[in-house]
Design a protein around this motif. Structure first.
Motif, PDB file in Angstrom:
ATOM      1  N   GLU A  19      -0.142   5.767   4.925  1.00 25.30           N
ATOM      2  CA  GLU A  19      -0.893   6.185   6.124  1.00 25.30           C
ATOM      3  C   GLU A  19      -2.070   7.081   5.712  1.00 25.30           C
ATOM      4  O   GLU A  19      -2.129   8.268   6.059  1.00 25.30           O
ATOM      5  CB  GLU A  19       0.040   6.920   7.093  1.00 25.30           C
ATOM      6  CG  GLU A  19       1.127   6.058   7.696  1.00 25.30           C
ATOM      7  CD  GLU A  19       0.656   5.254   8.911  1.00 25.30           C
ATOM      8  OE1 GLU A  19      -0.564   5.192   9.154  1.00 25.30           O
ATOM      9  OE2 GLU A  19       1.531   4.696   9.596  1.00 25.30           O
ATOM     10  N   CYS A  20      -3.038   6.509   5.009  1.00 23.64           N
ATOM     11  CA  CYS A  20      -4.155   7.278   4.463  1.00 23.64           C
ATOM     12  C   CYS A  20      -4.987   7.946   5.548  1.00 23.64           C
ATOM     13  O   CYS A  20      -5.454   9.077   5.384  1.00 23.64           O
ATOM     14  CB  CYS A  20      -5.076   6.359   3.667  1.00 23.64           C
ATOM     15  SG  CYS A  20      -4.247   5.267   2.524  1.00 23.64           S
TER      16      CYS A  20
ATOM     17  N   ARG B  80      -4.447  11.665   6.902  1.00 24.56           N
ATOM     18  CA  ARG B  80      -4.741  12.825   6.044  1.00 24.56           C
ATOM     19  C   ARG B  80      -3.609  13.853   6.109  1.00 24.56           C
ATOM     20  O   ARG B  80      -3.837  15.022   6.446  1.00 24.56           O
ATOM     21  CB  ARG B  80      -6.089  13.479   6.405  1.00 24.56           C
ATOM     22  CG  ARG B  80      -7.272  12.544   6.606  1.00 24.56           C
ATOM     23  CD  ARG B  80      -7.582  11.575   5.491  1.00 24.56           C
ATOM     24  NE  ARG B  80      -7.893  12.184   4.211  1.00 24.56           N
ATOM     25  CZ  ARG B  80      -7.181  11.943   3.104  1.00 24.56           C
ATOM     26  NH1 ARG B  80      -6.152  11.121   3.098  1.00 24.56           N
ATOM     27  NH2 ARG B  80      -7.514  12.501   1.992  1.00 24.56           N
TER      28      ARG B  80
ATOM     29  N   SER C 139       1.882  13.468  -0.445  1.00 31.25           N
ATOM     30  CA  SER C 139       0.930  12.913   0.523  1.00 31.25           C
ATOM     31  C   SER C 139       1.618  11.896   1.427  1.00 31.25           C
ATOM     32  O   SER C 139       2.608  11.292   1.028  1.00 31.25           O
ATOM     33  CB  SER C 139      -0.183  12.219  -0.277  1.00 31.25           C
ATOM     34  OG  SER C 139      -0.954  11.384   0.539  1.00 31.25           O
TER      35      SER C 139
ATOM     36  N   TYR D 295      -7.959   4.312   5.407  1.00 33.23           N
ATOM     37  CA  TYR D 295      -9.124   5.174   5.225  1.00 33.23           C
ATOM     38  C   TYR D 295     -10.292   4.581   6.007  1.00 33.23           C
ATOM     39  O   TYR D 295     -10.447   3.357   6.076  1.00 33.23           O
ATOM     40  CB  TYR D 295      -9.549   5.216   3.749  1.00 33.23           C
ATOM     41  CG  TYR D 295      -8.625   5.911   2.785  1.00 33.23           C
ATOM     42  CD1 TYR D 295      -8.326   7.259   2.931  1.00 33.23           C
ATOM     43  CD2 TYR D 295      -8.090   5.230   1.702  1.00 33.23           C
ATOM     44  CE1 TYR D 295      -7.508   7.910   2.008  1.00 33.23           C
ATOM     45  CE2 TYR D 295      -7.269   5.868   0.775  1.00 33.23           C
ATOM     46  CZ  TYR D 295      -6.974   7.208   0.945  1.00 33.23           C
ATOM     47  OH  TYR D 295      -6.176   7.844   0.031  1.00 33.23           O
TER      48      TYR D 295
ATOM     49  N   ASP E  17      -5.522   1.773  -0.481  1.00 29.82           N
ATOM     50  CA  ASP E  17      -5.577   1.803   0.983  1.00 29.82           C
ATOM     51  C   ASP E  17      -4.715   0.660   1.517  1.00 29.82           C
ATOM     52  O   ASP E  17      -5.194  -0.422   1.847  1.00 29.82           O
ATOM     53  CB  ASP E  17      -7.051   1.637   1.402  1.00 29.82           C
ATOM     54  CG  ASP E  17      -7.276   1.919   2.877  1.00 29.82           C
ATOM     55  OD1 ASP E  17      -6.290   2.108   3.616  1.00 29.82           O
ATOM     56  OD2 ASP E  17      -8.444   1.945   3.302  1.00 29.82           O
TER      57      ASP E  17
ATOM     58  N   GLY F 176      -4.189  15.900   3.602  1.00 35.16           N
ATOM     59  CA  GLY F 176      -4.016  15.027   2.447  1.00 35.16           C
ATOM     60  C   GLY F 176      -3.778  15.864   1.202  1.00 35.16           C
ATOM     61  O   GLY F 176      -4.089  17.063   1.170  1.00 35.16           O
TER      62      GLY F 176
ATOM     63  N   SER G  69      -0.179   9.346   2.291  1.00 37.05           N
ATOM     64  CA  SER G  69      -1.087   8.203   2.132  1.00 37.05           C
ATOM     65  C   SER G  69      -0.539   7.098   1.242  1.00 37.05           C
ATOM     66  O   SER G  69      -1.056   5.984   1.263  1.00 37.05           O
ATOM     67  CB  SER G  69      -2.417   8.676   1.526  1.00 37.05           C
ATOM     68  OG  SER G  69      -3.009   9.669   2.318  1.00 37.05           O
ATOM     69  N   LYS G  70       0.474   7.410   0.446  1.00 33.78           N
ATOM     70  CA  LYS G  70       0.925   6.442  -0.553  1.00 33.78           C
ATOM     71  C   LYS G  70       2.369   6.031  -0.274  1.00 33.78           C
ATOM     72  O   LYS G  70       2.785   5.934   0.839  1.00 33.78           O
ATOM     73  CB  LYS G  70       0.745   7.047  -1.952  1.00 33.78           C
ATOM     74  CG  LYS G  70      -0.643   7.624  -2.188  1.00 33.78           C
ATOM     75  CD  LYS G  70      -1.756   6.570  -2.040  1.00 33.78           C
ATOM     76  CE  LYS G  70      -3.146   7.196  -2.052  1.00 33.78           C
ATOM     77  NZ  LYS G  70      -4.215   6.239  -1.779  1.00 33.78           N
TER      78      LYS G  70
END
Lengths: 485, 485
Positions: free
Chosen positions: A310-311, A314, A302, B114, A61, A150, A304-305
């Motif tokens: 930007e987790c 989603r 994703s 998150y 995160d 996500g 998110s990584k």
């Protein structure tokens, strides 16, 4: 007041709830993280502890660990959320252009409208172009792109499509050990059979096809192996697969008639010299039509990584390759039940696959911010390996990519024998949390060879804090070893 | 190029994919909508049609139908996405205050982090306070609030918790006919048994407990009825349940030991004089401890409907009541696998449950915008009923609430006999789409009594356009009736 509820047990209780749900485990947010949250509350309430804050190195995160959002991404998102800002001089022209294009593709020009279930058309086109560019021009069809909530959402959906049969005919799914526990959790939920193949810790957590073969042959005795899941770059291992390895895996999947699921969410997170990200799709197509027309595959990405982290949005997508058209129609129907992936996450994904170009005003700042994040991660990957390997009893493979290290810890026999309903690595991590305020995930949550112990730690804390964390773990490890010796 | 793939069938094909997925149907985005999308493309390519645009009245997507986002909501979302705007004088103080509060509750003060899996703490607190205020002070515990990726996500998750058993012990779930097809789709996916109870069209689609009793008794012969799902205000019926009806349902659920699922996503959408939204929770607690401590329940809400219509953000929540603590722990574990609901949707939900107060600068504009949306919807609800009931062969119950009308259409016997693999109401809707460019959903997608035919239409098109739509349907209906007479 009479206590009516005592007269009979709950209508819904642990004995009569969905048994598959009970089997689900997800260590990344398990007992240790719940305790960490509790400790944070205690700290806030003024309870004295040997530390001032809990450092959560349990989950990838980035923003929570202080990484700043990339300016361009957030500018466009703000413009999409509140289009009145399109009149504002403060925003660069390319950010406005991106926002206008996204809004024009939205129902009523609002990101508050549902999109089509597969995702906004022009964003899927941008994703396809991004993949083509990444893969040296190998074509990508926007019809094969499914945006998702996500990558987790896409992975679970794809697994769901694949599960069928009863008893010995039940679908078996091959996952690595150690694995990312989304996989084992989804398999428990779907009542599919988990087929474990072990990564080779002595060879930097690399994948060995002979081990795949051993695992699939053993599994054929009791289930129907249909799927092979690969995480590259690896989570939790941080390993980056060689082109040769990927070729071998593809050949194996073809020979054994396995559907390939390539979890490639860390594709921009490669740090080690000599390592490079090779997409499964590119390798597949470069192996020629014997493979590229025969192997069925899905690849996952994703928001998110990588550098953006930007987790919370989603965002993610999957590309399906060589999927039977009737199955694709079923997949499209299935995702339509949930209406659509979150549109802000779709918008974000669009910016990731369609970033500022050299002739655009945001290019310089964007590339600088991206490079800084990636360089810092590379530095922290190096630092982590280096410091851990100075600690007697900790053995750490190079963090070639992704965001994690999964070092092996030698635990004294007394700690192993202690047994308090806790696995020895859980005991270790719980003590580390209580004594130093550092939150890691025990290796048992990811799977490890019998008799070996590990933990997963993210490399995400800011460099100076990471050094302190590594130092504290070193001291703790020595203390723990002494205590139980 | 040799065609290797022809040598053998696909590894994953319709014959060996997940059979539960095959059984899933979701008419709101089914064949007719796919054809509508195709027609839109044809129009863009210059193909001549008897109309210039497709009007999609198939789905409750307010923004797509031209409803403007509420300014305050979007201002706060822009501030959360790009906090540099907090320095901007253009934004009102209360919007900034809300954004600051949300950001402070986010990891690293970023909506890109998150959140906890159950949702951001302070937002769950705000939701609980909102429920307490709505329900006349009946307490709500933030620990019982689960934020979700739209209400759909929460509903599917709750159903998943409840499903167990095999054969005659398999969980049965009572759903209304007509129903919102998320329910039948989720039950197919979970291989649960659907127990249909019919709403009374002659009594304005009201729910009759005698019919519930008939349905549950019949179902006990072949499954284990455990859950009763209610949609109030009704989708697709537009019916608003009376307090008396809700009491009767609660009594029935207690007597029959059924878990109550109350889908209350249209709680602000009540238009008809004499109608009022009564939450199941409030009625439950007002019935006294014999009920309030005994009936297990979940209630669902969403950011997609009401006055905001922010479907694309996928925000929502459920409140669980009297849930066994062990089951709650399992629920929390289950939702943790997907990490967290989209944080922008969580932020949006926070604003919905914590809107501007009378002493705040945005209050006036916010309440004016909200009132305008709701007044326009009420006007369109009235208009729809009125005009449809002037058409011979269309019978339309009052649209008391929600966003839909589900009128009954008398079809000529020849149309019913036509059979082309299409149900008669699908034939009707398909023809309407081809001839007038209006996209509705056939009643068969929601369920209807054998031999009756309906369609669902949203009341969301702008008033002037809605009048044209209603006029066109009237003309079409007359034409269709003549053609098949």
């Amino acid at each position: 007041m009479p206590c009516f509820s005592l007269l009979q047990s709950s209508l819904l209780n642990v004995d009569n709830m969905n048994p598959n749900v009970k089997r689900v485990e997800y260590a990344v947010r398990g007992a240790i993280v719940q305790r960490a949250v509790q400790i944070e509350k205690e700290l806030k309430e003024g309870v004295k502890k040997p530390f001032d804050e809990v450092i959560k190195a349990n989950i990838g995160d980035a923003h929570a660990m202080g990484q700043k959002p990339i300016t361009f991404l957030r500018q466009v998102l703000a413009l999409c959320a509140y289009p009145e800002l399109l009149e504002d001089d403060k925003f660069p022209a390319d950010a406005k252009q991106r926002a206008r294009r996204i809004l024009e593709a939205c129902g009523g020009h609002s990101i508050g409208a549902y999109s089509s279930s597969q995702g906004i058309d022009c964003i899927r086109q941008d994703v396809a172009r991004y993949i083509e560019k990444r893969d040296g021009g190998i074509p990508s069809n926007p019809d094969n792109i499914y945006l998702a909530t996500g990558a987790s959402d896409a992975i679970v959906t794809m697994l769901k499509m694949l599960v069928c049969g009863e008893g010995r005919d039940r679908t078996g799914v091959m996952i690595s050990i150690p694995q990312y526990p989304l996989y084992s959790a989804a398999l428990a939920d779907l009542a599919a059979v988990q087929i474990s193949y072990y990564l080779d810790e002595d060879k930097c957590w690399s994948l060995d096809v002979a081990e795949l073969k051993r695992a699939v042959d053993a599994a054929r005795q009791h289930c129907n192996p249909r799927v092979l899941c690969i995480i590259n770059p690896g989570n939790p291992t941080g390993q980056v697969q060689s082109r040769q390895c990927i070729e071998d895996v593809i050949r194996f999947a073809k020979d054994e008639r396995l559907f390939l699921m390539a979890d490639e969410v860390y594709q921009d997170n490669v740090y080690a010299e000599g390592c490079k990200f090779h997409s499964f799709k590119r390798v597949l197509f470069e192996m020629g039509p014997e493979y590229s027309t025969a192997v069925e595959m899905a690849s996952f990405h994703s928001t998110s990584k990588c550098y953006m982290g930007e987790c919370g949005f989603r965002g993610g997508y999957m590309e399906v390759i060589n999927m039977d058209p009737e199955v694709k129609a079923q997949l499209t129907k299935l995702v339509s039940v949930r209406l659509c992936p979150p549109v802000p996450g779709q918008a974000l994904l669009d910016l990731v696959v369609n970033p500022p170009q050299p002739d655009e005003p945001s290019y310089h700042q964007f590339t600088k911010e991206r490079a800084t994040v990636l360089a810092t991660l590379a530095e922290k990957a190096r630092l982590t390996e280096q410091i851990f390997n100075t600690v007697p009893g900790i053995t750490c493979n190079p963090v070639q990519g992704a965001m994690y290290t999964f070092p092996r810890i030698a635990l004294p026999q007394k700690a192993i024998d202690k047994e308090e309903g806790l696995s020895p690595d859980m005991l270790y991590c719980m003590r580390l949390l209580e004594e130093e305020g550092i939150c890691l995930v025990p290796g048992s949550g990811f799977g490890q060879r019998e008799g070996t112990f590990h933990f997963r730690m993210t490399i995400l804390p800011p460099t100076e804090k990471l050094k302190i964390v590594l130092q504290k773990i070193r001291e703790f490890h020595v203390r723990f070893t002494q205590e139980f010796s």
